[in-house]
Structures are given as C-alpha cells and as structure tokens.
Scaffold this motif. Structure first.
Motif, PDB file in Angstrom:
ATOM      1  N   LEU A   1       0.947  -1.379  -0.030  1.00 21.50           N
ATOM      2  CA  LEU A   1      -0.044   0.139  -0.113  1.00 21.50           C
ATOM      3  C   LEU A   1       0.839   1.202  -0.214  1.00 21.50           C
ATOM      4  CD1 LEU A   1      -3.063  -0.635   2.459  1.00 21.50           C
ATOM      5  CD2 LEU A   1      -3.049  -0.379  -0.128  1.00 21.50           C
ATOM      6  N   ILE A   2       1.951   1.159   0.775  1.00 18.02           N
ATOM      7  CA  ILE A   2       2.750   2.305   1.058  1.00 18.02           C
ATOM      8  C   ILE A   2       3.590   2.681  -0.338  1.00 18.02           C
ATOM      9  CG2 ILE A   2       4.688   3.424   2.108  1.00 18.02           C
ATOM     10  CD1 ILE A   2       4.061   2.056   4.553  1.00 18.02           C
ATOM     11  N   GLY A   3       3.884   1.490  -1.011  1.00 15.72           N
ATOM     12  CA  GLY A   3       4.674   1.715  -2.190  1.00 15.72           C
ATOM     13  C   GLY A   3       3.895   2.302  -3.221  1.00 15.72           C
ATOM     14  N   PHE A   4       2.690   1.708  -3.379  1.00 13.48           N
ATOM     15  CA  PHE A   4       1.694   1.938  -4.351  1.00 13.48           C
ATOM     16  C   PHE A   4       1.370   3.661  -4.333  1.00 13.48           C
ATOM     17  CE2 PHE A   4       1.367  -2.375  -5.948  1.00 13.48           C
ATOM     18  CZ  PHE A   4       1.493  -2.187  -7.149  1.00 13.48           C
ATOM     19  N   SER A   5       1.290   4.028  -3.023  1.00 13.53           N
ATOM     20  CA  SER A   5       0.888   5.319  -2.743  1.00 13.53           C
ATOM     21  C   SER A   5       2.043   6.489  -3.334  1.00 13.53           C
ATOM     22  CB  SER A   5       0.818   5.591  -1.036  1.00 13.53           C
ATOM     23  OG  SER A   5       2.090   5.492  -0.568  1.00 13.53           O
ATOM     24  N   GLY A   6       3.161   5.884  -3.276  1.00 11.81           N
ATOM     25  CA  GLY A   6       4.231   6.541  -3.809  1.00 11.81           C
ATOM     26  C   GLY A   6       4.232   6.987  -5.442  1.00 11.81           C
ATOM     27  N   VAL A   7       3.380   5.927  -5.950  1.00  9.87           N
ATOM     28  CA  VAL A   7       3.149   6.102  -7.459  1.00  9.87           C
ATOM     29  C   VAL A   7       1.879   7.040  -7.556  1.00  9.87           C
ATOM     30  CG1 VAL A   7       2.325   5.047  -9.588  1.00  9.87           C
ATOM     31  CG2 VAL A   7       3.637   3.814  -8.099  1.00  9.87           C
ATOM     32  N   VAL A   8       0.858   7.121  -6.560  1.00  6.39           N
ATOM     33  CA  VAL A   8      -0.121   7.740  -6.760  1.00  6.39           C
ATOM     34  C   VAL A   8       0.127   9.374  -6.477  1.00  6.39           C
ATOM     35  CG1 VAL A   8      -2.299   8.511  -5.608  1.00  6.39           C
ATOM     36  CG2 VAL A   8      -1.897   6.226  -6.117  1.00  6.39           C
ATOM     37  N   PHE A   9       1.475   9.513  -5.514  1.00  2.00           N
ATOM     38  CA  PHE A   9       1.831  10.604  -5.209  1.00  2.00           C
ATOM     39  C   PHE A   9       2.631  11.476  -6.416  1.00  2.00           C
ATOM     40  CE2 PHE A   9       2.239  13.212  -1.464  1.00  2.00           C
ATOM     41  CZ  PHE A   9       2.988  14.291  -1.628  1.00  2.00           C
TER      42      PHE A   9
ATOM     43  N   LEU B   1       8.562   7.227  -0.704  1.00  2.36           N
ATOM     44  CA  LEU B   1       7.496   6.281  -0.017  1.00  2.36           C
ATOM     45  C   LEU B   1       7.480   4.835  -0.677  1.00  2.36           C
ATOM     46  CD1 LEU B   1       4.229   8.688  -0.382  1.00  2.36           C
ATOM     47  CD2 LEU B   1       5.057   7.436   1.591  1.00  2.36           C
ATOM     48  N   ILE B   2       7.888   4.768  -2.067  1.00  2.00           N
ATOM     49  CA  ILE B   2       8.171   3.614  -2.974  1.00  2.00           C
ATOM     50  C   ILE B   2       9.235   2.669  -2.142  1.00  2.00           C
ATOM     51  CG2 ILE B   2       9.076   2.746  -5.159  1.00  2.00           C
ATOM     52  CD1 ILE B   2       7.555   4.716  -6.351  1.00  2.00           C
ATOM     53  N   ILE B   3      10.408   3.581  -1.932  1.00  2.00           N
ATOM     54  CA  ILE B   3      11.546   2.534  -1.076  1.00  2.00           C
ATOM     55  C   ILE B   3      11.100   2.174   0.086  1.00  2.00           C
ATOM     56  CG2 ILE B   3      13.834   3.323  -0.210  1.00  2.00           C
ATOM     57  CD1 ILE B   3      14.446   4.969  -2.478  1.00  2.00           C
ATOM     58  N   LEU B   4      10.269   3.114   0.735  1.00  2.05           N
ATOM     59  CA  LEU B   4      10.072   2.754   2.241  1.00  2.05           C
ATOM     60  C   LEU B   4       9.013   1.517   1.964  1.00  2.05           C
ATOM     61  CD1 LEU B   4       9.523   2.988   5.072  1.00  2.05           C
ATOM     62  CD2 LEU B   4       7.686   4.534   4.888  1.00  2.05           C
ATOM     63  N   GLY B   5       7.903   1.351   1.129  1.00  4.34           N
ATOM     64  CA  GLY B   5       7.200   0.397   0.781  1.00  4.34           C
ATOM     65  C   GLY B   5       7.926  -0.941   0.598  1.00  4.34           C
ATOM     66  N   VAL B   6       8.845  -0.902  -0.350  1.00  7.07           N
ATOM     67  CA  VAL B   6       9.847  -1.907  -0.920  1.00  7.07           C
ATOM     68  C   VAL B   6      10.382  -2.576   0.398  1.00  7.07           C
ATOM     69  CG1 VAL B   6      11.739  -2.839  -2.132  1.00  7.07           C
ATOM     70  CG2 VAL B   6       9.946  -1.333  -3.100  1.00  7.07           C
ATOM     71  N   PHE B   7      11.105  -1.825   1.223  1.00  3.69           N
ATOM     72  CA  PHE B   7      11.828  -2.022   2.356  1.00  3.69           C
ATOM     73  C   PHE B   7      10.762  -2.749   3.573  1.00  3.69           C
ATOM     74  CE2 PHE B   7      13.054  -1.354   6.776  1.00  3.69           C
ATOM     75  CZ  PHE B   7      14.318  -1.619   6.804  1.00  3.69           C
ATOM     76  N   ILE B   8       9.453  -2.240   3.601  1.00  4.72           N
ATOM     77  CA  ILE B   8       8.783  -3.011   4.479  1.00  4.72           C
ATOM     78  C   ILE B   8       8.348  -4.385   4.146  1.00  4.72           C
ATOM     79  CG2 ILE B   8       6.397  -2.798   5.438  1.00  4.72           C
ATOM     80  CD1 ILE B   8       6.539   0.149   5.560  1.00  4.72           C
ATOM     81  N   VAL B   9       8.323  -4.493   2.545  1.00  2.00           N
ATOM     82  CA  VAL B   9       7.741  -5.811   2.161  1.00  2.00           C
ATOM     83  C   VAL B   9       9.062  -6.830   2.393  1.00  2.00           C
ATOM     84  CG1 VAL B   9       7.598  -6.957  -0.067  1.00  2.00           C
ATOM     85  CG2 VAL B   9       6.159  -4.763   0.519  1.00  2.00           C
ATOM     86  N   ASN B  10      10.094  -6.266   2.207  1.00  2.00           N
ATOM     87  CA  ASN B  10      11.131  -7.076   2.286  1.00  2.00           C
ATOM     88  C   ASN B  10      11.852  -7.471   3.533  1.00  2.00           C
ATOM     89  OD1 ASN B  10      11.491  -8.107  -0.567  1.00  2.00           O
ATOM     90  ND2 ASN B  10      11.399  -5.981  -0.649  1.00  2.00           N
ATOM     91  N   TYR B  11      11.813  -6.698   4.522  1.00  2.00           N
ATOM     92  CA  TYR B  11      12.589  -6.433   5.861  1.00  2.00           C
ATOM     93  C   TYR B  11      11.939  -7.655   6.676  1.00  2.00           C
ATOM     94  CZ  TYR B  11      14.082  -5.292  10.729  1.00  2.00           C
ATOM     95  OH  TYR B  11      14.527  -5.568  11.804  1.00  2.00           O
TER      96      TYR B  11
END
Length: 301
Positions: free
Chosen positions: A131-139, A283-293
């Motif tokens: 959700l956070i990653g895709f919110s970056g795209v929306v932004f 936001l995209i980088i944070l989303g990717v980090f959360i997904v993979n952490y």
C-alpha cells in the motif's frame, strides 16, 4: 558457528545495485540519436559476442539441449526483449529518473507474484508495504494527471508498466526454472543472442531506414557502456545472486538503482527533481523495505 561472509555475493549485489543505477542514464543518452530497438540489439548482440569469446577461450561453448534452451528463451524474451526493450523505448518519452522510480516498484510485483505462485506467504506487513509503495506512485501523479494528455508521456508510462511486469515475471521464472544450469556464462550467451536476433528483427520493422550518420558518438558510447557494464557484468552478477539468495531479496536492489539514477539524471541531464518527486521516491522505497524487511527470528522452545 558464524558463517563467513560470501564476498563474491556481496560484490555481485553491489555491482547490480550500482551499475544498473547508471544504465537508466545510459539508455536516455543512447536513444537521443539511435532508435531504441537498435540500442537494445547492439547492447545484447555485443554482450552475446563477449560471452561467446569467454566460452570459446574456456572451451565451454556447447548446445544446451532443447529443455534448457526453452527456459533460456522464455527468460530472454521476458527480461531482455520486453523488460529491457520496453524500458529503452519508454526513455525516449520520459526522464530517466522517472523511469527508475517506476522500476523501483518491481520488488513489490515480485513479492505479489511470489505469493501468487506459492513461493511466499502474504502478511499484514507485506500488505502495508504494498500500500505504501503504490501510494508513492499515486503521489507522483496527484498533480500531474494532465501529463497523460501528452501522448508521448502516456506511451512512455505504458511501456514502463509492461517492462516492470515482464521483469518481475522473468525474475520469478529464472529463480524457479531457468537458473538450474550451473554455467551462467553459457545461459547468458543464449539469452543475449536470442534477444539480439529478436530485437534486430524489431529494429528493421520499426526503423526500416536508419540514418547511421545521425548516430552521435555519445549515443554509440552509451550503447557500448550498456552492453559491457549493463548487460555482461550486471546480468552475470544478477544471475549469480539469484543462485544464492531469494528473488525478492535480489529485487531490493531496485531502490539503490533508483537513488543513483535519479541523482545522475539531475546531475548530468538537468532533470527536474521536485519535493513531490522526492516524497514519492521515499514512499516507494519505504514500501519496498517494509515488504522485504525480516528481523531475526528467535528460536521457540
């Protein structure tokens, strides 16, 4: 007992993260005067020739059998013809920095694809990261929807969309099928050669009368750089890394690519970086980090 560091793996991951960050700039410079399918055909063709030279020197050039050939064909079409080719086309119409930010969504697509094929389990953490990653795209597009009225911009974004889907599919396929052969160089020789032949046909269809005199030395040099560093070195390291860690873990390197690509686009091509763009990237980088952490799991007695 502590495991010793795998320096080859560390080098491979670092090379992929840094080199592929520079290729977005290289592509943008190459397509300034060279048609995109010619850029990709030259890139993969020279890479295939280098791999063939190495194999001949080591006396390892051989037929891989129809089953392995089919696997290398699928990987080549997904990752080199479609993902690499479409990214090259996209950069005719959109800045290299924006292309790299869209590309940073690849790990999330790989995560979702891994869930779909049963390679990974869905979790609340993963869902939040997506959700956070895709919110970056929306932004990115919140104030720029009018940009889609520009047919070139719309075309560029469409090609990037197909490119990241193909790259995600190719990464999952390579991890599960096409990476079982031990000889990475031999596999890549077939992948590069297949891709170059297909892309040369596409180049002759979409650019039937190329004006070679208009190709600048800067663009030619960029295409050579893409071939040696972006294809030979980075793809070898990427395939080596895929043999030792998960597809999702390797894909995290996308956000290193993004940071390097955005910075180089700003530094060398005068691409504009706005506050909105920085927030979207974060936001995209944070989303990717959360997904993979993953934190270290404690043993349960």
């Amino acid at each position: 007992m502590k495991q010793s560091l795998d320096y080859k793996l560390i080098f491979a991951l670092a090379a992929v993260g840094i080199v592929w960050g520079t290729t977005f700039l290289g592509i943008r410079v190459a397509v300034e005067t060279i048609p995109p399918w010619f850029v990709t055909s030259i890139r993969q063709g020279l890479a295939g020739f280098i791999m063939m030279t190495i194999l001949l020197f080591k006396k390892e050039l051989k037929w891989i059998g129809w089953e392995n050939f089919k696997q290398q064909l699928i990987a080549s079409v997904l990752m080199l013809v479609i993902a690499n080719g479409f990214t090259t086309i996209a950069e005719q119409n959109i800045p290299s920095g924006l292309a790299s930010v869209i590309n940073a969504l690849t790990p999330i697509l790989i995560f979702l694809g891994s869930i779909m094929f049963g390679l990974q389990k869905m979790s609340l953490k993963g869902f939040i990261g997506v959700l956070i990653g895709f919110s970056g795209v929306v932004f990115i597009f919140k104030d720029g929807l009018e940009s889609f009225l520009d047919v070139n911009y719309r075309t560029g974004m469409m090609f990037m969309g197909f490119a990241i889907l193909a790259w995600a599919a190719g990464t999952i396929y390579t991890k599960t099928h096409a990476n079982k052969s031990k000889n990475i160089t031999l596999n890549l020789f077939y992948q590069f050669t297949i891709a170059s032949c297909i892309q040369l046909v596409l180049a002759s269809i979409f650019s039937p009368n190329p004006d070679f005199n208009s190709w600048s030395s800067k663009s030619i040099f960029a295409a050579l750089y893409l071939s040696i560093f972006g294809s030979v070195i980075a793809f070898f390291c990427y395939n080596y890394a895929l043999k030792h860690v998960t597809a999702v873990q390797v894909s995290i390197l996308s956000y290193i690519n993004t940071i390097i690509a955005v910075f180089l686009g700003w530094l060398l091509l005068d691409e504009v970086i706005t506050i909105d763009f920085i927030i979207a990237t974060a936001l995209i980088i944070l989303g990717v980090f959360i997904v993979n952490y993953k934190k270290k799991e404690k043993k349960v007695l």
